[in-house]
Design a protein around this motif. Structure first.
Motif, PDB file in Angstrom:
ATOM      1  N   TYR A 196       0.967  -1.262  -0.170  1.00 40.35           N
ATOM      2  CA  TYR A 196       0.060   0.181   0.056  1.00 40.35           C
ATOM      3  C   TYR A 196       0.881   1.206  -0.088  1.00 40.35           C
ATOM      4  O   TYR A 196       0.726   2.056  -0.658  1.00 40.35           O
ATOM      5  CB  TYR A 196      -0.885  -0.001   1.243  1.00 40.35           C
ATOM      6  CG  TYR A 196      -1.722   1.035   1.414  1.00 40.35           C
ATOM      7  CD1 TYR A 196      -2.937   1.259   0.479  1.00 40.35           C
ATOM      8  CD2 TYR A 196      -1.552   2.398   2.168  1.00 40.35           C
ATOM      9  CE1 TYR A 196      -3.879   2.144   0.441  1.00 40.35           C
ATOM     10  CE2 TYR A 196      -2.605   3.421   1.986  1.00 40.35           C
ATOM     11  CZ  TYR A 196      -3.579   3.337   1.265  1.00 40.35           C
ATOM     12  OH  TYR A 196      -4.539   4.288   1.451  1.00 40.35           O
ATOM     13  N   LEU A 197       1.779   1.198   0.630  1.00 40.73           N
ATOM     14  CA  LEU A 197       2.555   2.453   0.987  1.00 40.73           C
ATOM     15  C   LEU A 197       3.679   2.856  -0.275  1.00 40.73           C
ATOM     16  O   LEU A 197       4.183   3.798  -0.402  1.00 40.73           O
ATOM     17  CB  LEU A 197       3.653   2.335   2.392  1.00 40.73           C
ATOM     18  CG  LEU A 197       2.478   2.536   3.610  1.00 40.73           C
ATOM     19  CD1 LEU A 197       3.402   2.168   4.944  1.00 40.73           C
ATOM     20  CD2 LEU A 197       1.684   3.911   3.619  1.00 40.73           C
ATOM     21  N   VAL A 198       4.154   1.410  -0.749  1.00 43.03           N
ATOM     22  CA  VAL A 198       5.044   1.834  -1.974  1.00 43.03           C
ATOM     23  C   VAL A 198       4.496   0.904  -3.155  1.00 43.03           C
ATOM     24  O   VAL A 198       4.790  -0.381  -3.312  1.00 43.03           O
ATOM     25  CB  VAL A 198       6.303   0.787  -1.546  1.00 43.03           C
ATOM     26  CG1 VAL A 198       7.396   1.035  -2.489  1.00 43.03           C
ATOM     27  CG2 VAL A 198       6.750   1.289  -0.111  1.00 43.03           C
ATOM     28  N   PRO A 199       3.681   1.658  -3.759  1.00 48.38           N
ATOM     29  CA  PRO A 199       2.803   1.173  -4.984  1.00 48.38           C
ATOM     30  C   PRO A 199       3.888   0.248  -5.946  1.00 48.38           C
ATOM     31  O   PRO A 199       3.438  -0.476  -6.681  1.00 48.38           O
ATOM     32  CB  PRO A 199       2.300   2.258  -5.645  1.00 48.38           C
ATOM     33  CG  PRO A 199       2.011   3.119  -4.304  1.00 48.38           C
ATOM     34  CD  PRO A 199       3.086   2.977  -3.670  1.00 48.38           C
ATOM     35  N   ASP A 200       5.014   0.938  -6.265  1.00 48.20           N
ATOM     36  CA  ASP A 200       5.788   0.395  -7.167  1.00 48.20           C
ATOM     37  C   ASP A 200       6.382  -0.993  -6.764  1.00 48.20           C
ATOM     38  O   ASP A 200       6.874  -1.684  -7.846  1.00 48.20           O
ATOM     39  CB  ASP A 200       7.271   1.053  -7.334  1.00 48.20           C
ATOM     40  CG  ASP A 200       7.091   2.632  -7.809  1.00 48.20           C
ATOM     41  OD1 ASP A 200       5.860   2.740  -8.462  1.00 48.20           O
ATOM     42  OD2 ASP A 200       7.677   3.523  -7.851  1.00 48.20           O
ATOM     43  N   SER A 201       6.220  -1.478  -5.501  1.00 57.79           N
ATOM     44  CA  SER A 201       6.606  -2.724  -5.145  1.00 57.79           C
ATOM     45  C   SER A 201       5.762  -3.754  -6.144  1.00 57.79           C
ATOM     46  O   SER A 201       6.146  -4.901  -6.050  1.00 57.79           O
ATOM     47  CB  SER A 201       6.546  -2.946  -3.638  1.00 57.79           C
ATOM     48  OG  SER A 201       5.272  -2.714  -3.127  1.00 57.79           O
ATOM     49  N   VAL A 202       4.516  -3.561  -6.153  1.00 58.42           N
ATOM     50  CA  VAL A 202       3.595  -4.343  -6.857  1.00 58.42           C
ATOM     51  C   VAL A 202       3.541  -4.037  -8.425  1.00 58.42           C
ATOM     52  O   VAL A 202       2.565  -4.889  -8.894  1.00 58.42           O
ATOM     53  CB  VAL A 202       2.270  -4.320  -6.088  1.00 58.42           C
ATOM     54  CG1 VAL A 202       2.434  -4.796  -4.752  1.00 58.42           C
ATOM     55  CG2 VAL A 202       1.472  -3.107  -6.419  1.00 58.42           C
ATOM     56  N   ALA A 203       4.114  -3.103  -9.092  1.00 55.39           N
ATOM     57  CA  ALA A 203       4.262  -2.943 -10.328  1.00 55.39           C
ATOM     58  C   ALA A 203       4.458  -4.097 -11.144  1.00 55.39           C
ATOM     59  O   ALA A 203       3.840  -4.211 -12.217  1.00 55.39           O
ATOM     60  CB  ALA A 203       4.993  -1.541 -10.632  1.00 55.39           C
ATOM     61  N   PRO A 204       5.652  -4.735 -10.837  1.00 58.34           N
ATOM     62  CA  PRO A 204       5.934  -6.007 -11.874  1.00 58.34           C
ATOM     63  C   PRO A 204       4.775  -7.081 -11.631  1.00 58.34           C
ATOM     64  O   PRO A 204       4.470  -7.827 -12.742  1.00 58.34           O
ATOM     65  CB  PRO A 204       7.361  -6.369 -11.212  1.00 58.34           C
ATOM     66  CG  PRO A 204       7.821  -5.253 -10.292  1.00 58.34           C
ATOM     67  CD  PRO A 204       6.544  -4.541 -10.010  1.00 58.34           C
ATOM     68  N   VAL A 205       4.101  -7.175 -10.567  1.00 55.73           N
ATOM     69  CA  VAL A 205       3.020  -8.279 -10.478  1.00 55.73           C
ATOM     70  C   VAL A 205       1.776  -7.617 -11.408  1.00 55.73           C
ATOM     71  O   VAL A 205       1.196  -8.535 -11.860  1.00 55.73           O
ATOM     72  CB  VAL A 205       2.511  -8.318  -9.038  1.00 55.73           C
ATOM     73  CG1 VAL A 205       1.632  -9.400  -8.838  1.00 55.73           C
ATOM     74  CG2 VAL A 205       3.681  -8.750  -8.120  1.00 55.73           C
ATOM     75  N   SER A 206       1.464  -6.457 -11.332  1.00 58.69           N
ATOM     76  CA  SER A 206       0.338  -5.942 -12.126  1.00 58.69           C
ATOM     77  C   SER A 206       0.706  -6.174 -13.511  1.00 58.69           C
ATOM     78  O   SER A 206      -0.226  -6.303 -14.492  1.00 58.69           O
ATOM     79  CB  SER A 206       0.153  -4.357 -11.908  1.00 58.69           C
ATOM     80  OG  SER A 206      -0.301  -4.187 -10.430  1.00 58.69           O
ATOM     81  N   ASP A 207       2.010  -6.046 -13.923  1.00 59.49           N
ATOM     82  CA  ASP A 207       2.269  -6.019 -15.422  1.00 59.49           C
ATOM     83  C   ASP A 207       2.228  -7.518 -15.879  1.00 59.49           C
ATOM     84  O   ASP A 207       1.673  -8.038 -16.910  1.00 59.49           O
ATOM     85  CB  ASP A 207       3.719  -5.808 -15.676  1.00 59.49           C
ATOM     86  CG  ASP A 207       3.952  -4.253 -15.441  1.00 59.49           C
ATOM     87  OD1 ASP A 207       3.184  -3.495 -15.452  1.00 59.49           O
ATOM     88  OD2 ASP A 207       5.074  -3.801 -15.270  1.00 59.49           O
ATOM     89  N   ARG A 208       2.464  -8.538 -14.816  1.00 60.36           N
ATOM     90  CA  ARG A 208       2.304 -10.018 -15.114  1.00 60.36           C
ATOM     91  C   ARG A 208       1.051 -10.368 -15.314  1.00 60.36           C
ATOM     92  O   ARG A 208       0.650 -11.205 -16.200  1.00 60.36           O
ATOM     93  CB  ARG A 208       3.162 -10.671 -14.171  1.00 60.36           C
ATOM     94  CG  ARG A 208       3.266 -12.203 -14.611  1.00 60.36           C
ATOM     95  CD  ARG A 208       4.298 -12.931 -13.452  1.00 60.36           C
ATOM     96  NE  ARG A 208       3.675 -13.072 -12.241  1.00 60.36           N
ATOM     97  CZ  ARG A 208       3.967 -12.309 -11.078  1.00 60.36           C
ATOM     98  NH1 ARG A 208       5.033 -11.633 -11.041  1.00 60.36           N
ATOM     99  NH2 ARG A 208       3.510 -12.564  -9.957  1.00 60.36           N
TER     100      ARG A 208
END
Length: 204
Positions: free
Chosen positions: A154-166
């Protein structure tokens, strides 16, 4: 009944409820390609309430599906010390139903949702509460790890960006928190039933 002699056969025979859930995820993934059964707020408002449940078990693409299937297996292994096959399956179904209902009422910005990940977070929390009664350190550790992981997402949205792309859709972090809330409700309910059941048993 003749038991299979292969390793896979023995595992499926012993853990058939989990195997059945995984099979259902595969079947529903295929069915979803023919007819959209995800959570759609406008369709639910039109009376298709079953979508609050079905949306928890369909996935956007094969990467989304197989990563969640792997997560489900990991949850099953982690919670094997507190959940039987039956109890794990019931906890998963309960968390999935409650998560869908809570998403509908608590996240009005969510017009669309699919995936079993939020329900799995709920199962982990319910399992952590179950551990707490007999193994408090293990239960507390699991609880803290889950909350820490979600807080990072939640606090670091970039941490889930690769998962979203996948997986091809944004990671629904808010829905994961709702899944945790559902897990707390399920865990409390399981604890209450655990207190009630012994009184219903005949005296020894």
């Amino acid at each position: 009944m003749v038991k299979s002699k292969t390793l896979v056969g023995r595992l499926c025979y012993r853990h058939w409820p989990t195997a059945l859930v995984l099979l259902c995820l595969l079947v529903l993934y295929y069915f979803h390609t023919l007819y959209d059964i995800s959570y759609l707020r406008d369709q639910v408002a039109d009376g298709q309430w079953w979508r609050v449940f079905s949306g928890q078990f369909v996935h956007n693409n094969s990467s989304h599906l197989f990563s969640n299937m792997a997560a489900l297996l990991l949850c099953r292994v982690l919670l094997s010390i507190v959940y039987s096959e039956r109890d794990f399956t019931l906890s998963l179904l309960s968390c999935a139903f409650l998560t869908g209902v809570l998403i509908h009422f608590l996240l009005p910005s969510y017009d669309y949702y699919l995936g079993v990940s939020a329900a799995l977070y709920g199962v982990l929390i319910a399992g952590a509460l179950a551990m707490w009664r007999g193994r408090p350190y293990a239960g507390a550790s699991l609880f803290v790890l889950v909350i820490a992981k979600l807080s990072l997402d939640y606090l670091v949205p970039d941490s889930v960006a690769p998962v979203s792309d996948r997986i091809g859709v944004p990671v629904a972090v808010e829905a994961h928190f709702v899944g945790v809330f559902a897990g707390v409700l399920v865990g409390v309910g399981e604890a209450a039933l655990g207190l009630i059941r012994p009184a219903a048993l005949p005296p020894k």
